[in-house]
Design an enzyme around this catalytic site. Structure first.
Site, PDB file in Angstrom:
ATOM      1  N   ARG A   1      30.202  37.636 -12.670  1.00 21.09           N
ATOM      2  CA  ARG A   1      31.264  37.900 -13.653  1.00 21.09           C
ATOM      3  C   ARG A   1      32.630  37.627 -13.022  1.00 21.09           C
ATOM      4  O   ARG A   1      33.544  37.115 -13.651  1.00 21.09           O
ATOM      5  CB  ARG A   1      31.195  39.345 -14.173  1.00 21.09           C
ATOM      6  CG  ARG A   1      32.420  39.745 -14.985  1.00 21.09           C
ATOM      7  CD  ARG A   1      32.229  40.958 -15.892  1.00 21.09           C
ATOM      8  NE  ARG A   1      31.484  42.040 -15.303  1.00 21.09           N
ATOM      9  CZ  ARG A   1      31.950  42.879 -14.362  1.00 21.09           C
ATOM     10  NH1 ARG A   1      33.170  42.750 -13.881  1.00 21.09           N
ATOM     11  NH2 ARG A   1      31.188  43.852 -13.894  1.00 21.09           N
TER      12      ARG A   1
ATOM     13  N   TYR B   1      44.434  27.197 -36.345  1.00 18.14           N
ATOM     14  CA  TYR B   1      43.031  27.513 -36.622  1.00 18.14           C
ATOM     15  C   TYR B   1      42.945  28.914 -37.253  1.00 18.14           C
ATOM     16  O   TYR B   1      43.567  29.866 -36.770  1.00 18.14           O
ATOM     17  CB  TYR B   1      42.246  27.452 -35.301  1.00 18.14           C
ATOM     18  CG  TYR B   1      40.847  27.968 -35.404  1.00 18.14           C
ATOM     19  CD1 TYR B   1      39.962  27.462 -36.358  1.00 18.14           C
ATOM     20  CD2 TYR B   1      40.388  28.963 -34.558  1.00 18.14           C
ATOM     21  CE1 TYR B   1      38.669  27.941 -36.458  1.00 18.14           C
ATOM     22  CE2 TYR B   1      39.093  29.449 -34.645  1.00 18.14           C
ATOM     23  CZ  TYR B   1      38.246  28.936 -35.603  1.00 18.14           C
ATOM     24  OH  TYR B   1      36.966  29.425 -35.698  1.00 18.14           O
TER      25      TYR B   1
ATOM     26  N   ASP C   1      47.932  25.320 -28.188  1.00 13.31           N
ATOM     27  CA  ASP C   1      46.500  25.091 -28.351  1.00 13.31           C
ATOM     28  C   ASP C   1      46.325  23.583 -28.464  1.00 13.31           C
ATOM     29  O   ASP C   1      46.690  22.977 -29.466  1.00 13.31           O
ATOM     30  CB  ASP C   1      45.988  25.817 -29.597  1.00 13.31           C
ATOM     31  CG  ASP C   1      44.483  25.623 -29.816  1.00 13.31           C
ATOM     32  OD1 ASP C   1      43.920  24.624 -29.311  1.00 13.31           O
ATOM     33  OD2 ASP C   1      43.880  26.458 -30.518  1.00 13.31           O
TER      34      ASP C   1
ATOM     35  N   LYS D   1      34.880  21.940 -28.345  1.00 11.20           N
ATOM     36  CA  LYS D   1      35.159  20.731 -29.145  1.00 11.20           C
ATOM     37  C   LYS D   1      35.057  19.485 -28.265  1.00 11.20           C
ATOM     38  O   LYS D   1      34.024  19.225 -27.706  1.00 11.20           O
ATOM     39  CB  LYS D   1      36.518  20.876 -29.820  1.00 11.20           C
ATOM     40  CG  LYS D   1      36.764  22.262 -30.440  1.00 11.20           C
ATOM     41  CD  LYS D   1      35.735  22.638 -31.493  1.00 11.20           C
ATOM     42  CE  LYS D   1      36.052  24.018 -32.071  1.00 11.20           C
ATOM     43  NZ  LYS D   1      34.971  24.564 -32.893  1.00 11.20           N
TER      44      LYS D   1
HETATM   45  C1  LIG Z   1      42.154  24.446 -32.722  1.00 11.37           C
HETATM   46  C2  LIG Z   1      41.122  25.475 -32.386  1.00 11.37           C
HETATM   47  N1  LIG Z   1      41.400  26.433 -31.489  1.00 11.37           N
HETATM   48  C3  LIG Z   1      40.511  27.381 -31.163  1.00 11.37           C
HETATM   49  C4  LIG Z   1      39.263  27.436 -31.753  1.00 11.37           C
HETATM   50  C5  LIG Z   1      38.300  28.528 -31.387  1.00 11.37           C
HETATM   51  O1  LIG Z   1      37.320  28.038 -30.531  1.00 11.37           O
HETATM   52  P1  LIG Z   1      35.827  28.640 -30.416  1.00 11.37           P
HETATM   53  O2  LIG Z   1      35.130  28.345 -31.693  1.00 11.37           O
HETATM   54  O3  LIG Z   1      35.282  27.920 -29.227  1.00 11.37           O
HETATM   55  O4  LIG Z   1      35.965  30.100 -30.197  1.00 11.37           O
HETATM   56  C6  LIG Z   1      38.912  26.464 -32.681  1.00 11.37           C
HETATM   57  C7  LIG Z   1      37.582  26.492 -33.322  1.00 11.37           C
HETATM   58  O5  LIG Z   1      37.314  25.785 -34.260  1.00 11.37           O
HETATM   59  C8  LIG Z   1      39.876  25.454 -33.015  1.00 11.37           C
HETATM   60  O6  LIG Z   1      39.602  24.509 -33.930  1.00 11.37           O
END
Ligand SMILES: Cc1ncc(COP(=O)(O)O)c(C=O)c1O
Length: 386
Positions: A53, A106, A177, A202
């Protein structure tokens, strides 16, 4: 500066990953599944590890690979993108603080901040981060601790001038992000952002088979606080997921070029199609963020959105595609279609940032583009005659 930092992106993506095994000659790193590591004496871990961890060789190798690509001194990986966001926010915020949040992010990020963090007295103010004047006014009015933005944004493909926001951010920590762009296309830290986060689920993983998230920064004190959280709360990436993500990143440069080629061709085709109301893609000449995107991105990425005449048309379209799977993720080698209003961004329903139900988002994969265009064409026919 080490020689590693002078190498090209594709070289770093491959060679900054953990080396193979010098004892056996294996060219691929092993996966250290061990939960615990024997130590010489209490407080003296001989190999640098004690408990997975807190630290694991595979996770460290991936973190090094990601930091190298992002131009960061530190990268910390988590079980999902949202776990990475959660750890970062908990490290940066205290009750009573304000977050200035991009008005197109998101849906899960919006839900985390307004739902979970809202219960811990965090105020969230949304702002159009592509409007620098609006950001500057909001900073003066709300003195935010954090400014959080996506560029390109999800799902409206809005472009924010990262350096511009950094220049009007006051004392706020600027978080980008960068999931849509990946470090191959855009490096926010070099543009003045303090922290970059990705859902590695992604493009970085790239094959829809492994979840993960990363926080990368050049600020030692932020990295230290996030690392403390990583160890204390424990939403870490497992050894196998670290290995899979590291493998995916080795082909990121190649994959992104093909994602970009295919998305460009599809955006052009949809843009001149009378069955389509409007296309949102920063590579198109009429996109308001085109100039900034060209300045801060290498290419425009594999994501695009478009609007049809009505919610009914959109529903008929997303249920008619065959190569584009109707699914709620993005950034994979295979093409995906999404209806944000009822899927990824359903959390925004009823808010001022609600997404139009006529909007469709495409994550363009790396298949043969002629086949993708044919699939979209037959789905547009189906939508027009529904
Ligand atoms: C732009 C963006 N940021 C963060 C996330 C969150 O990621 P996760 O699904 O791996 O938790 C997503 C998920 O679709 C996303 O599209």
């Amino acid at each position: 500066m080490t020689s590693e930092h002078l190498q090209g992106f594709a070289t770093r993506a491959i060679h900054a990953a953990s080396p193979g095994n010098p004892v056996t000659g294996a060219v691929i790193p092993s996966i250290d599944l061990s939960v615990t590591f024997g130590i010489d004496a209490p407080g003296n871990p001989s190999g640098g590890y004690e408990y997975s961890r807190v630290g694991n060789p595979g996770r460290d190798a991936l973190q090094h690979q990601l930091a190298t690509l992002e131009g960061a001194s530190h990268a910390l990986t988590f079980a999902t993108g949202l776990a990475a966001e959660d750890a970062l926010l908990r490290s940066l915020l205290r009750p009573g603080d304000t977050v200035l949040l991009g008005d197109d992010v998101y849906g899960g990020t919006y839900r985390l901040l307004t739902g979970v963090f809202g219960r811990w007295e965090i105020n969230v103010v949304t702002v159009d981060t592509s409007d620098l004047g609006a950001v500057e006014r909001a900073v003066a009015e709300h003195s935010p601790s954090v400014i959080w933005l996506e560029t390109p944004s999800n799902p409206l493909m809005t472009i924010t001038d990262i350096a511009g926001v950094a220049s009007v951010s006051g004392d706020a920590v600027v978080v980008v992000d960068g999931t849509f762009a990946t470090p191959y296309l855009q490096r926010p830290l070099s543009l003045g952002a303090d922290v970059v986060v990705h859902s590695t689920t992604k493009y970085l993983g790239g094959h829809s088979d492994v979840m993960g998230g990363v926080v990368a920064t050049n600020h030692g004190h932020i990295a230290e606080a996030v690392a403390e959280h990583q160890s204390a709360a424990g939403a870490v990436l497992s050894p196998f997921e670290s290995w899979l993500t590291m493998r995916g990143i080795k082909t990121l440069a190649l994959r992104m070029e093909k994602h970009c080629d295919n998305a460009e061709a599809i955006a052009q085709a949809l843009d001149t199609d009378p069955r389509v109301k409007r296309v949102l893609f920063p590579g198109l000449s009429d996109h308001p963020g085109r100039e900034i995107a060209q300045a801060q991105m290498v290419r425009m990425g594999g994501m695009l959105s478009f609007e049809l005449a009505s919610a009914e048309h959109a529903h008929a379209f997303v249920t008619a595609t065959s190569l584009f799977t109707l699914a709620g993720s993005l950034g994979s080698v295979d093409s995906l279609v999404n209806h944000p209003a009822t899927m990824t961004h359903a959390a925004l329903e009823g808010t001022p940032n609600e997404i139009s139900s006529a909007l469709i988002r495409l994550s363009v994969g790396i298949e043969d583009v002629e086949d993708l265009l044919a699939d979209l064409n037959q789905a547009l026919d189906a939508a027009s005659s529904h």
